[in-house]
Design a protein around this motif. Structure first.
Motif, PDB file in Angstrom:
ATOM      1  N   LEU A 226       1.499  -1.233  -0.104  1.00  0.00           N
ATOM      2  CA  LEU A 226       0.149  -0.328  -0.123  1.00  0.00           C
ATOM      3  C   LEU A 226       0.707   1.354  -0.367  1.00  0.00           C
ATOM      4  CD1 LEU A 226      -3.050   1.434   0.432  1.00  0.00           C
ATOM      5  CD2 LEU A 226      -2.487   0.604   2.847  1.00  0.00           C
ATOM      6  N   SER A 227       1.840   1.055   0.686  1.00  0.00           N
ATOM      7  CA  SER A 227       3.037   2.572   0.770  1.00  0.00           C
ATOM      8  C   SER A 227       3.266   2.564  -0.074  1.00  0.00           C
ATOM      9  CB  SER A 227       4.181   2.130   2.154  1.00  0.00           C
ATOM     10  OG  SER A 227       3.529   2.020   3.550  1.00  0.00           O
ATOM     11  N   THR A 228       3.688   1.533  -1.127  1.00  0.00           N
ATOM     12  CA  THR A 228       4.582   1.492  -2.551  1.00  0.00           C
ATOM     13  C   THR A 228       3.963   1.915  -3.591  1.00  0.00           C
ATOM     14  OG1 THR A 228       5.738  -0.110  -2.027  1.00  0.00           O
ATOM     15  CG2 THR A 228       5.357   0.877  -4.047  1.00  0.00           C
ATOM     16  N   ALA A 229       2.537   1.733  -3.772  1.00  0.00           N
ATOM     17  CA  ALA A 229       1.614   2.556  -4.593  1.00  0.00           C
ATOM     18  C   ALA A 229       1.385   4.331  -4.431  1.00  0.00           C
ATOM     19  CB  ALA A 229       0.337   1.988  -3.813  1.00  0.00           C
ATOM     20  N   LEU A 230       1.070   4.046  -2.851  1.00  0.00           N
ATOM     21  CA  LEU A 230       0.597   5.608  -2.515  1.00  0.00           C
ATOM     22  C   LEU A 230       1.891   6.645  -2.825  1.00  0.00           C
ATOM     23  CD1 LEU A 230      -1.744   4.601   0.831  1.00  0.00           C
ATOM     24  CD2 LEU A 230      -2.173   6.005  -1.754  1.00  0.00           C
ATOM     25  N   ALA A 231       3.191   6.455  -3.113  1.00  0.00           N
ATOM     26  CA  ALA A 231       4.410   6.669  -2.922  1.00  0.00           C
ATOM     27  C   ALA A 231       4.260   7.753  -3.609  1.00  0.00           C
ATOM     28  CB  ALA A 231       5.513   5.939  -3.241  1.00  0.00           C
ATOM     29  N   GLY A 232       4.233   9.427  -3.321  1.00  0.00           N
ATOM     30  CA  GLY A 232       4.665  10.090  -4.697  1.00  0.00           C
ATOM     31  C   GLY A 232       4.126  10.804  -4.325  1.00  0.00           C
ATOM     32  N   TRP A 233       2.296  10.594  -4.102  1.00  0.00           N
ATOM     33  CA  TRP A 233       1.042  11.218  -4.525  1.00  0.00           C
ATOM     34  C   TRP A 233       0.689  11.961  -3.127  1.00  0.00           C
ATOM     35  CZ3 TRP A 233      -2.125  11.062  -8.207  1.00  0.00           C
ATOM     36  CH2 TRP A 233      -2.202   9.832  -9.938  1.00  0.00           C
ATOM     37  N   GLN A 234       1.498  11.961  -1.970  1.00  0.00           N
ATOM     38  CA  GLN A 234       0.729  12.877  -1.097  1.00  0.00           C
ATOM     39  C   GLN A 234       1.939  13.991  -1.488  1.00  0.00           C
ATOM     40  OE1 GLN A 234      -0.689  12.451   2.247  1.00  0.00           O
ATOM     41  NE2 GLN A 234      -1.021  14.334   1.273  1.00  0.00           N
ATOM     42  N   GLN A 235       2.940  14.428  -2.527  1.00  0.00           N
ATOM     43  CA  GLN A 235       3.801  15.313  -2.697  1.00  0.00           C
ATOM     44  C   GLN A 235       2.881  16.112  -4.114  1.00  0.00           C
ATOM     45  OE1 GLN A 235       5.335  12.299  -2.514  1.00  0.00           O
ATOM     46  NE2 GLN A 235       5.935  13.331  -0.387  1.00  0.00           N
ATOM     47  N   ARG A 236       2.178  15.241  -4.418  1.00  0.00           N
ATOM     48  CA  ARG A 236       1.722  16.105  -6.141  1.00  0.00           C
ATOM     49  C   ARG A 236       0.234  16.523  -5.474  1.00  0.00           C
ATOM     50  NH1 ARG A 236       0.854  10.796 -10.286  1.00  0.00           N
ATOM     51  NH2 ARG A 236       2.666   9.552  -9.367  1.00  0.00           N
ATOM     52  N   TRP A 237      -0.685  16.196  -3.963  1.00  0.00           N
ATOM     53  CA  TRP A 237      -1.519  16.537  -3.575  1.00  0.00           C
ATOM     54  C   TRP A 237      -1.248  17.181  -1.649  1.00  0.00           C
ATOM     55  CZ3 TRP A 237      -5.522  17.918  -6.790  1.00  0.00           C
ATOM     56  CH2 TRP A 237      -5.356  17.174  -8.168  1.00  0.00           C
ATOM     57  N   PRO A 238      -0.682  17.898  -1.787  1.00  0.00           N
ATOM     58  CA  PRO A 238      -0.088  17.955  -0.557  1.00  0.00           C
ATOM     59  C   PRO A 238      -1.018  18.622   0.762  1.00  0.00           C
ATOM     60  CG  PRO A 238       0.747  20.179  -2.224  1.00  0.00           C
ATOM     61  CD  PRO A 238       0.144  19.057  -2.724  1.00  0.00           C
ATOM     62  N   ASP A 239      -2.936  19.120  -0.261  1.00  0.00           N
ATOM     63  CA  ASP A 239      -3.822  19.720   0.766  1.00  0.00           C
ATOM     64  C   ASP A 239      -4.591  17.743   1.336  1.00  0.00           C
ATOM     65  OD1 ASP A 239      -4.068  18.666  -1.908  1.00  0.00           O
ATOM     66  OD2 ASP A 239      -6.566  20.146  -1.761  1.00  0.00           O
ATOM     67  N   VAL A 240      -4.043  16.483   0.635  1.00  0.00           N
ATOM     68  CA  VAL A 240      -5.412  15.366   0.972  1.00  0.00           C
ATOM     69  C   VAL A 240      -4.397  15.191   2.297  1.00  0.00           C
ATOM     70  CG1 VAL A 240      -6.195  13.827  -0.253  1.00  0.00           C
ATOM     71  CG2 VAL A 240      -6.027  15.776  -1.378  1.00  0.00           C
TER      72      VAL A 240
END
Length: 301
Positions: A226-240
């Motif tokens: 799960l962490s691998t799948a989500l890697a990088g997405w928090q940087q793309r959407w910092p407000d989420v």
């Protein structure tokens, strides 16, 4: 102020519309309201579409009168949304499938009917369109059994995760997560990412081997998936704000439990053509969900 446009999709051609299927039923009117809210969040036009083999009749009433009434009813809550409507002759599933290529989102009422064993079952039109549309499809159930009285409602997304060098699965995860993160961002809510790591029935015999299995290690492996799948997405959407959930259960069971009070449940579906069959997880979620479900098409390679 809402402008009523009789001929389809003439305004704001630069922006693909949100399309709502309207058949005059109560659930289709609720779907139109949800579509209007989605159009407002996207700064997109809204198009109301009625399709039937006989366009002059809609549940015993003139289709144009019903469509105009629905459009008028949206004026009080979504004044900034530009609305158009049209009537098309043909099988509703075929018409909606065709217009999905020009839409950014398609919203339909579930139109449930009695299931084989007496339980509810999603209508054939919604199921067929969700399985083969070219754009994401949001299906609104005919009844809502769970209501959040206080507190924030989340967007929930099912995450398969990367289990190897499977380019198609990686692309599917990207498309589903991209839609889910955008929805959470424009709705200004958090995102619950759910990964179910046991998708098969648990038999008594298998469970009896439990002491021989290092379940802590298995869980740790699935957390990494799960962490691998989500890697990088928090940087793309910092407000989420993202909450990660690992479920030791069938995928459908885990998603339905997590989405019991969700604002939207997001799942992916690999589109294989106009007569595509829906995989069991997506089908089960659509049949039993208590709130709106977004089915994101994953294009074949």
């Amino acid at each position: 102020m809402i402008e009523l446009v009789g001929d389809a999709m003439t305004a704001n051609r630069a922006q693909r519309p949100v399309i709502a299927g309207v058949d005059g039923s109560e659930v289709s009117v609720r779907a139109a309201r949800l579509a209007a809210a989605a159009a407002r969040r996207r700064a997109a036009p809204l198009h109301l579409l009625h399709a039937s083999l006989g366009v002059t009749d809609l549940l015993g009433t003139r289709a144009d009168a019903v469509l105009r009434k629905v459009a008028d009813s949206l004026a009080g809550t979504d004044r900034d949304v530009e609305v158009s409507w049209s009537m098309e002759q043909g099988d509703p599933a075929d018409v909606l499938r065709a217009v999905s290529a020009a839409a950014q989102l398609l919203v339909l009422g579930g139109g449930r009917r009695a299931g084989r064993v007496g339980g509810p079952s999603i209508g054939s039109t919604a199921k067929g369109v969700a399985a083969s549309a070219r754009c994401p499809v949001v299906v609104v159930p005919d009844t809502t059994t769970s209501i959040v009285v206080r507190g924030r409602r989340s967007v929930v997304v099912g995450v398969e995760g990367r289990r190897g060098e499977d380019a198609e699965e990686d692309r599917g995860t990207e498309e589903v997560l991209g839609f889910a993160f955008r929805e959470a961002s424009i709705r200004r809510t958090d995102l619950v990412a759910v990964h179910a790591w046991r998708d098969l029935p648990v038999t008594t015999e298998y469970e009896s081997e439990g002491p021989l299995v290092d379940w802590a290690a298995v869980r740790s492996d699935e957390e990494r998936v799960l962490s691998t799948a989500l890697a990088g997405w928090q940087q793309r959407w910092p407000d989420v704000l993202v909450r990660e959930v690992i479920v030791r259960d069938r995928t459908a069971h885990g998603l339905l439990a997590a989405a019991l009070t969700a604002e939207l449940l997001v799942v992916g579906h690999r589109r294989r053509g106009p007569i595509a069959t829906m995989r069991s997880t997506t089908r089960a979620v659509l049949h039993r969900a208590t709130g709106p479900v977004a089915v994101v098409p994953i294009e074949p390679p």
